[in-house]
Design a protein around this motif. Sequence first.
Motif, PDB file in Angstrom:
ATOM      1  N   MET A   1       0.851  -1.182   0.000  1.00 30.37           N
ATOM      2  CA  MET A   1       0.000   0.000   0.000  1.00 30.37           C
ATOM      3  C   MET A   1       0.889   1.233   0.000  1.00 30.37           C
ATOM      4  SD  MET A   1      -3.180   0.632   2.405  1.00 30.37           S
ATOM      5  CE  MET A   1      -3.046   1.804   3.700  1.00 30.37           C
ATOM      6  N   SER A   2       0.827   2.030  -1.061  1.00 32.42           N
ATOM      7  CA  SER A   2       1.644   3.233  -1.126  1.00 32.42           C
ATOM      8  C   SER A   2       0.966   4.355  -0.358  1.00 32.42           C
ATOM      9  CB  SER A   2       1.854   3.656  -2.585  1.00 32.42           C
ATOM     10  OG  SER A   2       0.720   4.339  -3.055  1.00 32.42           O
ATOM     11  N   ALA A   3       1.666   5.455  -0.218  1.00 33.01           N
ATOM     12  CA  ALA A   3       1.126   6.593   0.528  1.00 33.01           C
ATOM     13  C   ALA A   3      -0.047   7.244  -0.185  1.00 33.01           C
ATOM     14  CB  ALA A   3       2.230   7.620   0.758  1.00 33.01           C
ATOM     15  N   ASP A   4      -0.197   7.005  -1.495  1.00 31.57           N
ATOM     16  CA  ASP A   4      -1.231   7.697  -2.244  1.00 31.57           C
ATOM     17  C   ASP A   4      -2.373   6.804  -2.715  1.00 31.57           C
ATOM     18  OD1 ASP A   4       1.375   9.600  -3.661  1.00 31.57           O
ATOM     19  OD2 ASP A   4      -0.007  10.248  -2.124  1.00 31.57           O
ATOM     20  N   VAL A   5      -2.215   5.516  -2.669  1.00 28.72           N
ATOM     21  CA  VAL A   5      -3.243   4.612  -3.155  1.00 28.72           C
ATOM     22  C   VAL A   5      -3.643   3.679  -2.027  1.00 28.72           C
ATOM     23  CG1 VAL A   5      -3.799   2.805  -4.817  1.00 28.72           C
ATOM     24  CG2 VAL A   5      -2.318   4.698  -5.488  1.00 28.72           C
ATOM     25  N   PHE A   6      -4.919   3.552  -1.832  1.00 31.63           N
ATOM     26  CA  PHE A   6      -5.429   2.676  -0.791  1.00 31.63           C
ATOM     27  C   PHE A   6      -6.027   1.453  -1.445  1.00 31.63           C
ATOM     28  CE2 PHE A   6      -5.160   6.874   0.796  1.00 31.63           C
ATOM     29  CZ  PHE A   6      -4.670   6.701   2.077  1.00 31.63           C
ATOM     30  N   ALA A  13      -8.332  -0.893  -5.624  1.00 36.35           N
ATOM     31  CA  ALA A  13      -8.066   0.474  -5.160  1.00 36.35           C
ATOM     32  C   ALA A  13      -9.344   1.089  -4.610  1.00 36.35           C
ATOM     33  CB  ALA A  13      -7.526   1.332  -6.297  1.00 36.35           C
ATOM     34  N   VAL A  14      -9.203   1.845  -3.531  1.00 41.41           N
ATOM     35  CA  VAL A  14     -10.342   2.494  -2.899  1.00 41.41           C
ATOM     36  C   VAL A  14     -10.056   3.985  -2.779  1.00 41.41           C
ATOM     37  CG1 VAL A  14     -11.710   2.691  -0.789  1.00 41.41           C
ATOM     38  CG2 VAL A  14     -10.889   0.459  -1.530  1.00 41.41           C
ATOM     39  N   VAL A  15     -10.909   4.779  -3.364  1.00 39.39           N
ATOM     40  CA  VAL A  15     -10.856   6.220  -3.177  1.00 39.39           C
ATOM     41  C   VAL A  15     -12.292   6.665  -2.986  1.00 39.39           C
ATOM     42  CG1 VAL A  15     -10.285   8.457  -4.171  1.00 39.39           C
ATOM     43  CG2 VAL A  15      -8.800   6.506  -4.588  1.00 39.39           C
ATOM     44  N   GLY A  16     -12.606   7.083  -1.786  1.00 39.87           N
ATOM     45  CA  GLY A  16     -13.948   7.547  -1.501  1.00 39.87           C
ATOM     46  C   GLY A  16     -14.030   9.054  -1.624  1.00 39.87           C
ATOM     47  N   ARG A  17     -15.192   9.568  -1.315  1.00 38.05           N
ATOM     48  CA  ARG A  17     -15.386  11.016  -1.293  1.00 38.05           C
ATOM     49  C   ARG A  17     -15.037  11.510   0.103  1.00 38.05           C
ATOM     50  NH1 ARG A  17     -19.224  13.063  -5.160  1.00 38.05           N
ATOM     51  NH2 ARG A  17     -19.974  14.507  -3.586  1.00 38.05           N
ATOM     52  N   THR A  23     -13.122  17.451   6.507  1.00 40.29           N
ATOM     53  CA  THR A  23     -12.147  18.132   5.654  1.00 40.29           C
ATOM     54  C   THR A  23     -12.127  19.626   5.920  1.00 40.29           C
ATOM     55  OG1 THR A  23     -12.450  16.445   3.945  1.00 40.29           O
ATOM     56  CG2 THR A  23     -11.434  18.533   3.270  1.00 40.29           C
ATOM     57  N   ILE A  24     -13.300  20.234   5.980  1.00 40.51           N
ATOM     58  CA  ILE A  24     -13.367  21.691   6.105  1.00 40.51           C
ATOM     59  C   ILE A  24     -13.022  22.151   7.515  1.00 40.51           C
ATOM     60  CG2 ILE A  24     -14.883  23.701   5.934  1.00 40.51           C
ATOM     61  CD1 ILE A  24     -16.332  22.128   3.633  1.00 40.51           C
ATOM     62  N   VAL A  25     -13.630  21.546   8.516  1.00 39.08           N
ATOM     63  CA  VAL A  25     -13.396  22.004   9.893  1.00 39.08           C
ATOM     64  C   VAL A  25     -12.015  21.585  10.393  1.00 39.08           C
ATOM     65  CG1 VAL A  25     -14.174  21.858  12.286  1.00 39.08           C
ATOM     66  CG2 VAL A  25     -15.846  22.140  10.440  1.00 39.08           C
ATOM     67  N   VAL A 157      -4.330  20.062   4.706  1.00 40.64           N
ATOM     68  CA  VAL A 157      -5.717  19.933   4.268  1.00 40.64           C
ATOM     69  C   VAL A 157      -5.859  18.741   3.329  1.00 40.64           C
ATOM     70  CG1 VAL A 157      -5.716  21.544   2.304  1.00 40.64           C
ATOM     71  CG2 VAL A 157      -7.783  21.199   3.614  1.00 40.64           C
ATOM     72  N   ALA A 158      -4.873  18.486   2.496  1.00 39.68           N
ATOM     73  CA  ALA A 158      -4.935  17.335   1.592  1.00 39.68           C
ATOM     74  C   ALA A 158      -4.913  16.026   2.370  1.00 39.68           C
ATOM     75  CB  ALA A 158      -3.770  17.388   0.603  1.00 39.68           C
ATOM     76  N   LEU A 159      -4.090  15.951   3.407  1.00 33.08           N
ATOM     77  CA  LEU A 159      -4.018  14.731   4.209  1.00 33.08           C
ATOM     78  C   LEU A 159      -5.288  14.515   5.028  1.00 33.08           C
ATOM     79  CD1 LEU A 159      -0.282  14.792   5.347  1.00 33.08           C
ATOM     80  CD2 LEU A 159      -1.337  13.463   3.489  1.00 33.08           C
ATOM     81  N   VAL A 160      -5.863  15.598   5.526  1.00 31.47           N
ATOM     82  CA  VAL A 160      -7.139  15.480   6.247  1.00 31.47           C
ATOM     83  C   VAL A 160      -8.225  15.006   5.288  1.00 31.47           C
ATOM     84  CG1 VAL A 160      -8.961  16.787   7.426  1.00 31.47           C
ATOM     85  CG2 VAL A 160      -6.570  17.131   8.067  1.00 31.47           C
ATOM     86  N   ALA A 161      -8.251  15.557   4.077  1.00 31.98           N
ATOM     87  CA  ALA A 161      -9.238  15.140   3.077  1.00 31.98           C
ATOM     88  C   ALA A 161      -9.056  13.671   2.709  1.00 31.98           C
ATOM     89  CB  ALA A 161      -9.145  16.017   1.833  1.00 31.98           C
ATOM     90  N   ARG A 162      -7.818  13.259   2.507  1.00 30.53           N
ATOM     91  CA  ARG A 162      -7.559  11.848   2.162  1.00 30.53           C
ATOM     92  C   ARG A 162      -7.970  10.925   3.297  1.00 30.53           C
ATOM     93  NH1 ARG A 162      -1.645   9.669   0.882  1.00 30.53           N
ATOM     94  NH2 ARG A 162      -1.477   9.875   3.138  1.00 30.53           N
ATOM     95  N   ARG A 163      -7.628  11.295   4.515  1.00 32.56           N
ATOM     96  CA  ARG A 163      -8.024  10.453   5.658  1.00 32.56           C
ATOM     97  C   ARG A 163      -9.541  10.359   5.744  1.00 32.56           C
ATOM     98  NH1 ARG A 163      -8.084   7.966  10.045  1.00 32.56           N
ATOM     99  NH2 ARG A 163      -8.194   8.557  12.197  1.00 32.56           N
ATOM    100  N   SER A 164     -10.199  11.477   5.534  1.00 32.51           N
ATOM    101  CA  SER A 164     -11.657  11.495   5.571  1.00 32.51           C
ATOM    102  C   SER A 164     -12.253  10.609   4.476  1.00 32.51           C
ATOM    103  CB  SER A 164     -12.129  12.944   5.404  1.00 32.51           C
ATOM    104  OG  SER A 164     -13.496  12.993   5.118  1.00 32.51           O
ATOM    105  N   ALA A 165     -11.651  10.633   3.300  1.00 36.29           N
ATOM    106  CA  ALA A 165     -12.168   9.875   2.154  1.00 36.29           C
ATOM    107  C   ALA A 165     -11.906   8.382   2.275  1.00 36.29           C
ATOM    108  CB  ALA A 165     -11.558  10.402   0.866  1.00 36.29           C
ATOM    109  N   THR A 166     -10.910   8.016   3.055  1.00 39.57           N
ATOM    110  CA  THR A 166     -10.539   6.610   3.138  1.00 39.57           C
ATOM    111  C   THR A 166     -10.867   6.000   4.499  1.00 39.57           C
ATOM    112  OG1 THR A 166      -8.303   7.216   3.786  1.00 39.57           O
ATOM    113  CG2 THR A 166      -8.699   6.858   1.431  1.00 39.57           C
ATOM    114  N   LYS A 167     -11.450   6.780   5.380  1.00 42.93           N
ATOM    115  CA  LYS A 167     -11.785   6.297   6.719  1.00 42.93           C
ATOM    116  C   LYS A 167     -12.714   5.092   6.624  1.00 42.93           C
ATOM    117  CE  LYS A 167     -12.383   8.881  10.824  1.00 42.93           C
ATOM    118  NZ  LYS A 167     -13.048  10.002  11.473  1.00 42.93           N
ATOM    119  N   GLY A 168     -12.308   4.020   7.251  1.00 43.74           N
ATOM    120  CA  GLY A 168     -13.147   2.827   7.286  1.00 43.74           C
ATOM    121  C   GLY A 168     -13.111   2.016   6.003  1.00 43.74           C
ATOM    122  N   LYS A 169     -12.266   2.382   5.051  1.00 46.13           N
ATOM    123  CA  LYS A 169     -12.160   1.642   3.797  1.00 46.13           C
ATOM    124  C   LYS A 169     -10.869   0.843   3.807  1.00 46.13           C
ATOM    125  CE  LYS A 169     -14.565   5.042   0.929  1.00 46.13           C
ATOM    126  NZ  LYS A 169     -15.587   5.416   1.742  1.00 46.13           N
ATOM    127  N   GLY A 170     -10.875  -0.192   3.044  1.00 52.58           N
ATOM    128  CA  GLY A 170      -9.641  -0.942   2.833  1.00 52.58           C
ATOM    129  C   GLY A 170      -9.285  -1.903   3.888  1.00 52.58           C
TER     130      GLY A 170
END
Length: 170
Positions: A1-6, A13-17, A23-25, A157-170
Amino acid sequence: MSADVFTRPGGAAVVGRPRAFETIVYGGLAVGVLDGLFALVFYGLVMGAKTPRIFQSVAAGLLGASAFEGGVKTFLIGVLLHFVVATCIAAVYYAASLKLPVLIRRAVVCGLVYGLIAYLVMNYVVVPLSAIGWRPFSFKSFLPAFVAHAPLVGLPVALVARRSATKGKG
């Protein structure tokens, strides 16, 4: 698992929304704290600005030069506005990531680039249109602030967004 692909077990591969609130707060808070600390260290310790003046300069975008005469009141307005801007930066990344999933899949590179873009837009579009107006270019402050925005603004912000998008996946 690379740092950019889950990936899920089995290799898909899993990329959620990303989630808007997270992400915002949380992204806005991370950006606000890290960029605020940069401002305090760079403009305060390195450039010699007094702490109240650093955030009064943010308030000056709304209030003009009178912000520098407002004491604690305009200092606090500046801190609040600093976090409003940081939250807006996170909201723009969130909105863009809904249309451009690469911002989640390649969060590190995209976040670093986004931080540089955010700096340029803020300083060469937003500030000149504010009550501050156009400021003369200073290479002495441009380069450190420009470079710092990559890891301290775009990346969090990008890392928070990625964590949010992949939370509970994979």
